[in-house]
Enzyme design. Sequence first.
Site, PDB file in Angstrom:
ATOM      1  N   LYS B 198       0.844  -1.199   0.000  1.00 54.44           N
ATOM      2  CA  LYS B 198       0.000   0.000   0.000  1.00 54.44           C
ATOM      3  C   LYS B 198       0.882   1.252   0.000  1.00 54.44           C
ATOM      4  O   LYS B 198       0.712   2.150  -0.790  1.00 54.44           O
ATOM      5  CB  LYS B 198      -0.915  -0.011   1.230  1.00 54.44           C
ATOM      6  CG  LYS B 198      -2.057   0.991   1.122  1.00 54.44           C
ATOM      7  CD  LYS B 198      -2.790   1.189   2.440  1.00 54.44           C
ATOM      8  CE  LYS B 198      -3.736   0.024   2.763  1.00 54.44           C
ATOM      9  NZ  LYS B 198      -4.625   0.346   3.917  1.00 54.44           N
ATOM     10  N   GLU B 204      10.192  -5.881   3.665  1.00 54.05           N
ATOM     11  CA  GLU B 204      10.384  -7.132   2.940  1.00 54.05           C
ATOM     12  C   GLU B 204      10.105  -6.966   1.454  1.00 54.05           C
ATOM     13  O   GLU B 204      10.859  -7.439   0.592  1.00 54.05           O
ATOM     14  CB  GLU B 204       9.443  -8.221   3.493  1.00 54.05           C
ATOM     15  CG  GLU B 204       9.798  -8.722   4.881  1.00 54.05           C
ATOM     16  CD  GLU B 204       9.149  -7.924   5.995  1.00 54.05           C
ATOM     17  OE1 GLU B 204       8.704  -6.773   5.749  1.00 54.05           O
ATOM     18  OE2 GLU B 204       9.100  -8.442   7.131  1.00 54.05           O
ATOM     19  N   GLY B 257      -5.179  -4.984   5.599  1.00 53.69           N
ATOM     20  CA  GLY B 257      -4.333  -5.928   4.869  1.00 53.69           C
ATOM     21  C   GLY B 257      -4.944  -7.319   4.772  1.00 53.69           C
ATOM     22  O   GLY B 257      -4.993  -7.916   3.702  1.00 53.69           O
ATOM     23  N   ARG B 258      -5.440  -7.846   5.885  1.00 53.00           N
ATOM     24  CA  ARG B 258      -5.948  -9.220   5.868  1.00 53.00           C
ATOM     25  C   ARG B 258      -7.348  -9.336   5.284  1.00 53.00           C
ATOM     26  O   ARG B 258      -7.934 -10.403   5.269  1.00 53.00           O
ATOM     27  CB  ARG B 258      -5.869  -9.824   7.267  1.00 53.00           C
ATOM     28  CG  ARG B 258      -6.525  -9.028   8.368  1.00 53.00           C
ATOM     29  CD  ARG B 258      -6.078  -9.536   9.740  1.00 53.00           C
ATOM     30  NE  ARG B 258      -6.595  -8.766  10.849  1.00 53.00           N
ATOM     31  CZ  ARG B 258      -6.049  -7.661  11.360  1.00 53.00           C
ATOM     32  NH1 ARG B 258      -4.941  -7.193  10.841  1.00 53.00           N
ATOM     33  NH2 ARG B 258      -6.587  -7.048  12.379  1.00 53.00           N
ATOM     34  N   GLU B 343      -4.455 -12.624  13.791  1.00 49.45           N
ATOM     35  CA  GLU B 343      -4.054 -11.213  13.772  1.00 49.45           C
ATOM     36  C   GLU B 343      -5.230 -10.323  14.154  1.00 49.45           C
ATOM     37  O   GLU B 343      -5.058  -9.281  14.790  1.00 49.45           O
ATOM     38  CB  GLU B 343      -3.503 -10.821  12.390  1.00 49.45           C
ATOM     39  CG  GLU B 343      -2.845  -9.442  12.393  1.00 49.45           C
ATOM     40  CD  GLU B 343      -2.019  -9.155  11.145  1.00 49.45           C
ATOM     41  OE1 GLU B 343      -0.840  -8.806  11.273  1.00 49.45           O
ATOM     42  OE2 GLU B 343      -2.547  -9.280  10.005  1.00 49.45           O
ATOM     43  N   HIS B 374      -2.528 -38.870   7.897  1.00 51.66           N
ATOM     44  CA  HIS B 374      -1.296 -39.654   7.967  1.00 51.66           C
ATOM     45  C   HIS B 374      -0.231 -38.921   8.775  1.00 51.66           C
ATOM     46  O   HIS B 374       0.952 -39.276   8.696  1.00 51.66           O
ATOM     47  CB  HIS B 374      -0.784 -39.952   6.559  1.00 51.66           C
ATOM     48  CG  HIS B 374      -1.650 -40.929   5.828  1.00 51.66           C
ATOM     49  ND1 HIS B 374      -1.321 -42.257   5.695  1.00 51.66           N
ATOM     50  CD2 HIS B 374      -2.857 -40.789   5.244  1.00 51.66           C
ATOM     51  CE1 HIS B 374      -2.269 -42.878   5.027  1.00 51.66           C
ATOM     52  NE2 HIS B 374      -3.223 -42.008   4.748  1.00 51.66           N
ATOM     53  N   LYS B 502       9.119  -4.854  14.736  1.00 53.25           N
ATOM     54  CA  LYS B 502       9.556  -4.059  13.597  1.00 53.25           C
ATOM     55  C   LYS B 502      10.561  -2.991  14.060  1.00 53.25           C
ATOM     56  O   LYS B 502      11.620  -2.805  13.450  1.00 53.25           O
ATOM     57  CB  LYS B 502       8.325  -3.388  12.973  1.00 53.25           C
ATOM     58  CG  LYS B 502       8.265  -3.473  11.471  1.00 53.25           C
ATOM     59  CD  LYS B 502       7.123  -2.622  10.916  1.00 53.25           C
ATOM     60  CE  LYS B 502       5.819  -3.391  10.748  1.00 53.25           C
ATOM     61  NZ  LYS B 502       4.769  -2.579  10.071  1.00 53.25           N
TER      62      LYS B 502
END
Lengths: 533, 533
Positions: B198, B204, B257-258, B343, B374, B502
Amino acid sequence: MDFKRCDQTVAWTALAGHFEGHGRGLDLREAFARDPQRFEHLSLQAPEVFADLSKNLWDGATRRLLTELARECQLEARRDAMLAGAPINTTEGRAVLHTALRAPRGTAPFSDEVHGVLDRMLAFAEGVRDSATSGIRHVVNIGIGGSDLGPQMVVPALDAFAHPGITLHFVSNVDGHDITPVLRRLKPAETLFIIASKTFTTQETMANAAVARQWFLDQGGDEAAIAQHFVGATTNLKAAADFGIHTTFGFWDWVGGRYSLWSAIGLPIAIAVGADHFRALLDGAHAMDRHFATAPLAENLPVQLGLLDVWYRNFHRFSSRSVAPYHQGLKRLPAYLQQLEMESNGKQVDLDGTPLPFGTSPVVWGEPGTNGQHAYFQMLHQGTDVIPVEFIAVQHPTHPHADLHAKALANCLAQSQALMLGKTTETALAEKAPTASAALGKLTVARHRTFPGNRPSTTLLLETLTPRALGALIALYEHRVFTSGALWGINSFDQWGVELGKALAGDLLPRLASGDLEGLDGSTAGLLKRLRA
Amino acid sequence: MDFKRCDQTVAWTALAGHFEGHGRGLDLREAFARDPQRFEHLSLQAPEVFADLSKNLWDGATRRLLTELARECQLEARRDAMLAGAPINTTEGRAVLHTALRAPRGTAPFSDEVHGVLDRMLAFAEGVRDSATSGIRHVVNIGIGGSDLGPQMVVPALDAFAHPGITLHFVSNVDGHDITPVLRRLKPAETLFIIASKTFTTQETMANAAVARQWFLDQGGDEAAIAQHFVGATTNLKAAADFGIHTTFGFWDWVGGRYSLWSAIGLPIAIAVGADHFRALLDGAHAMDRHFATAPLAENLPVQLGLLDVWYRNFHRFSSRSVAPYHQGLKRLPAYLQQLEMESNGKQVDLDGTPLPFGTSPVVWGEPGTNGQHAYFQMLHQGTDVIPVEFIAVQHPTHPHADLHAKALANCLAQSQALMLGKTTETALAEKAPTASAALGKLTVARHRTFPGNRPSTTLLLETLTPRALGALIALYEHRVFTSGALWGINSFDQWGVELGKALAGDLLPRLASGDLEGLDGSTAGLLKRLRA
């Protein structure tokens, strides 16, 4: 042999007192202030793996008592019994000898058989890797559970060491949405299928193998070519031959599924990275085996990690552990560990079948950092539950981007630091306030920006994620799971919990076709009716 | 507005009494025997999603009390406030309007802006999909968290609807082991990069974008061609232009964001499946929005699921929930839900900043069935903790292998059945005993093969995993998280918990270069020293 279960020991009672006394109230920030050597006192070096255990909610006294607990539970004798090939998997009447798969020639039980298959498998893998001759550009491993997760985890982890011209694919799920997109992108002449099933009867694997075989024929492959494009990691030579497979690599009943990547099940790994790197993977695991077998309990990393797991599960009552590898290649490590730990120790009776009065395997879960930081780490920092986190970092990358690597490392260190240090409301109040609704008071905003801290973590450091280091790391986890399982007094090597669902699926499959609802519970009947509508 | 927190209500006290009275002791097997219509009474149909809630540890009385709890907490008024665009994200002073992103033209706030960007983005996506003209065969989305997980989850889920000639890649991690193997397999002329951030400042994302840009130039692309091969999902036009990007798609501060896959962040999805399917994804979500907005609380699926989450978390005290999609395409749904739920609701203060006296977000985790069977399902069946499981199945596959699909469905039904029914020691005793050590008595072996049963699960059924059905499913989860968050009285839309790490990473990055250890705790200092060694 007759072993003491953890809760039947003197050390257990002492630990309970220690926990009530000051274990529960331990504050990491104060502990570091009190003991400037805490990092040195609570970190350990094992082959290829350095472990910082100092940000955990324990101290020297806890560690001494836990080590005493291991001694009282005769952990060393139990370990030695496993390594010697005693049938410690009693409910299946089997030995547990994955350590023999990585032992140098002549140093462990079944050495001739193990090295015979290994040599043959690595020679085959090298032949496939000579793609100019073999023509193979894609390898599809069809297997599930232990016949899938090991190679599926290791292959991306060792991407930097892999053959650049061969792509590995993993098909496991009986859901057809797994194999369908894989086959769509392949050509028969360039493809090798590995059918990985010890018995060659695993439902999911055989269903997918049949689809792959039919696809191969439909795309113009002929029956005779099946022998060149399908191989088996199996002991059922007859069934494999009926399928058209003549190249098989076997293993033994003392190789448990979740401990099998070191055996013929590792064939996809061997094709990806080649014989030398596969041997290095085995060597790394063997080095950790030796450490586990010989290091004193107090200096034994898998033992100390397993003891910490018991401490957290049975005294702190933490119900899960989060694994955060700061290496994207380890993206499937959490899924691998879910099988290794939760299938091994997700049990509720001890070796004698007596129901256990304490918790066993926690939930193990996670995603690679830094990705997790932008997702669920919110909850790790400010959620209502304490969840120990396990960070894994590498000193040197296998890529050339030093600046990215420094950022990844800074983030990894910062997360364990933040979990421990937290941030008080006072500090938050003193900081520049962020944008917030005008109606919200400064103190309210600061409380939203407060972190409790004192949240525990372990950091594991590798120099580089080489095949040898990865082998050591995986073996470390195996022995750690052995340790907690041994203390809990359970059989970490069976998996009866998977049988009931398997049997019921066998009952339901024909009902999906026939619509027979006789004797079903109301929910299952209702769902079955809707699925057939 | 002034809302009641769940624990300040009359219904909460009534629920506590109900739990002690018979809620805690409810036995699912007896409940089905008592009420032959239990499945009908406790299942719900919402748009595209049918939910069987009858295998959960509740009954009509529980459901009535929980629904009353929602009413007392004014859930409907809070929902309406969100939908109307009130600034309910108070700590950031923002509205929460992801529902507006999927509302038909003219029916929700910001309609002109939303549909303007949407039309432009879908036209761009169609241009890329015309690969004969565009020459694009690979699309790399560079983003993290909300700018990654949505598209990364949706693209494989809709593989059957995807462009066969364009492969999507997702790079998120600042660890260079993420982007390195992706770039190795690409050619600049065939590749489109989407830089999704944004602010165009996410550490990152910008680090990876710089690597991608340099790679593009190193491989022979020229500066002028960057504008053709890099686009931005961003609102920072200036920074994008400095990078060389001239095509950007923006979004707004009320898109969390999510909750952003419905916005320009969905561009990779639109390129994969095309404009019509992307609109169908939005339509499905909108249908669920309407259901959430209008269905009575007692028939409102997201509300009822959210209430069950509160019941399990605060009364049964379950600390995690396992998600088992029986559709391989949904392999990233658990990771997506980790962000969405943990979050959003991994918080420990209420809207006023008051510390909460009860648990909030559980751990959400899982792998696709049948793979999980399994691996960790052992623990779900025979572990010491009760973990509610959420099964997701589709009636019709998008592949042609009917036999595989029947097997997947039979397994899905069998697992929820097995969790509920269990197996008594008596039954196990009567069965043919497996191979076990001779020393082990029959009773001991039977105890290892005993299942407690009465373990709860929910099954969600879709007809087919179409774009529309997936949209509805995701919106269902969004509103369920809203529901539990509203009852808990927390702000589900901020994420202050990510800030401390951060900030500390920013402090540590230069120290990794300089070696300055001043003021660091002993553990962080010790690790930093080793990493620099």
